[in-house]
Design a protein around this motif. Structure first.
Motif, short mmCIF file in Angstrom:
data_model
loop_
_atom_site.label_atom_id
_atom_site.label_comp_id
_atom_site.label_asym_id
_atom_site.label_seq_id
_atom_site.Cartn_x
_atom_site.Cartn_y
_atom_site.Cartn_z
N LEU A 85 0.84 -1.21 0.00
CA LEU A 85 0.00 0.00 0.00
C LEU A 85 0.87 1.25 0.00
CD1 LEU A 85 -3.04 -0.41 2.41
CD2 LEU A 85 -3.06 0.34 0.04
N ALA A 118 2.43 1.87 -3.45
CA ALA A 118 1.46 2.29 -4.45
C ALA A 118 1.00 3.71 -4.20
CB ALA A 118 0.27 1.34 -4.45
N ALA A 119 0.85 4.06 -2.93
CA ALA A 119 0.29 5.38 -2.59
C ALA A 119 1.39 6.42 -2.36
CB ALA A 119 -0.58 5.26 -1.36
N HIS A 120 2.66 6.00 -2.49
CA HIS A 120 3.79 6.85 -2.08
C HIS A 120 3.71 8.28 -2.60
CE1 HIS A 120 7.86 8.50 -2.76
NE2 HIS A 120 8.08 8.06 -1.55
#
Lengths: 250, 56
Positions: free
Chosen positions: B40, B43-45
């Motif tokens: 997560l 992906a959201a970095h």
């Protein structure tokens, strides 16, 4: 038989069901639309600054090394890394859908109290949401480029969450409190987290030039404000449109 | 008068959907913004950095 058990637990009234679908539908529309526009704005204006910072984070470029470093390295273009940028689009849309659901739910409460909810008043809701979720926590935990020194992420998340919560209550009191006491409480709630102070790193170790860090913070705040104003207007618009649609259907 | 009463009763029922939407919205924000599980997080970095969530 089944029917009897169903009615034994009190069924949701049609009004409640209509409210459910109105909140969810307008929240999803507003969040997806604002999130998509925001994702594109971020990819164009914020992402290059982040990628530039990562060159210093990874050591490809070194600030204050032997020789001066060009401020214009070759950076990958828009969607040069489709998986990374695609995931960013999806997560931005999800994030803004999360914001939208909270905002539309609160809009429904405000409307029941007699306040007009539409695209125009939504602009103000957007500004209030921006202050709550982005500006208030960012004032002391500045939007950071990768590689900067920062305190433990868990501590920062606790401070972030508490600051968003107090700012949210404060914005509601400013908008709907209507008397001096509530304005005073709102001011205290807005100030308190910053007077107490956000978790700070023990020492500075960031390898990224201050010019890049400053531009990143400015761009993050700027695009964030544009995003939230769009989100508020969309939320107000879809809230109205969904209300009219369900009235017409009834 | 009748309309007023009807509106009032409709108002009484409509707190739960709002509450549900707030919980759902905050749940989504926790996933996209805060959970540190590495899939997560990766992906959201970029979104976390650009949106001002504490990232790492």
């Amino acid at each position: 038989m089944t029917r009897r058990t169903m009615y034994a637990t009190q069924p949701a009234s049609p009004a409640t069901k209509a409210m459910f679908s109105r909140i969810l539908t307008s929240g999803l529309f507003a969040g997806a639309a604002a999130g998509l526009i925001t994702a594109l704005l971020q990819l164009y204006f914020v992402q290059p600054v982040l990628l530039h910072a990562e060159l210093y984070e990874g050591g490809e470029l070194v600030h204050f090394g032997a020789e001066a470093v060009s401020a214009h390295p070759d950076l990958p273009g828009l969607f040069a890394d489709p998986v990374r940028d695609g995931l960013s689009v999806i997560f931005t849309m999800l994030t803004y859908t999360g914001y939208a659901l909270v905002m539309v739910a609160l809009m429904s409460v405000a409307e029941r109290q007699g306040h007009a909810i539409n695209a125009r008043s939504g602009l103000l809701w957007g500004v209030a949401g921006y202050v709550t979720f982005h500006f208030a926590p960012g004032l002391s935990l500045a939007p950071e480029v990768p590689g900067v020194a920062a305190a433990d992420v868990g501590l920062r998340q606790i401070w972030w969450t508490a600051t968003v919560a107090t700012a949210g209550v404060a914005m509601w009191l400013i908008a709907f409190g209507g008397n001096m006491v509530s304005y005073l409480i709102a001011a205290l709630l807005l100030l308190a987290p910053h007077v107490i102070g956000a978790p700070e790193p023990e020492s500075f170790s960031g390898p990224v030039p201050t010019e890049i860090g400053a531009l990143f913070a400015a761009r993050a705040f700027g695009i964030g404000m544009a995003a939230w104003v769009l989100l508020g207007a969309f939320a107000g618009h879809f809230w109205q449109a969904e209300g009219k649609r369900s009235l017409a259907a009834a | 008068m009748t309309t007023k009463t009807l509106n009032a009763s409709a108002a009484g029922t409509s707190v739960i959907p709002a509450l549900f939407a707030v919980v759902l919205g905050l749940g989504i924000l926790t996933l996209t913004g805060h959970v540190q599980a590495s899939a997560l997080h990766d992906a959201a970095h970029d979104v976390r950095h650009a949106t001002g969530f504490p990232c790492h």
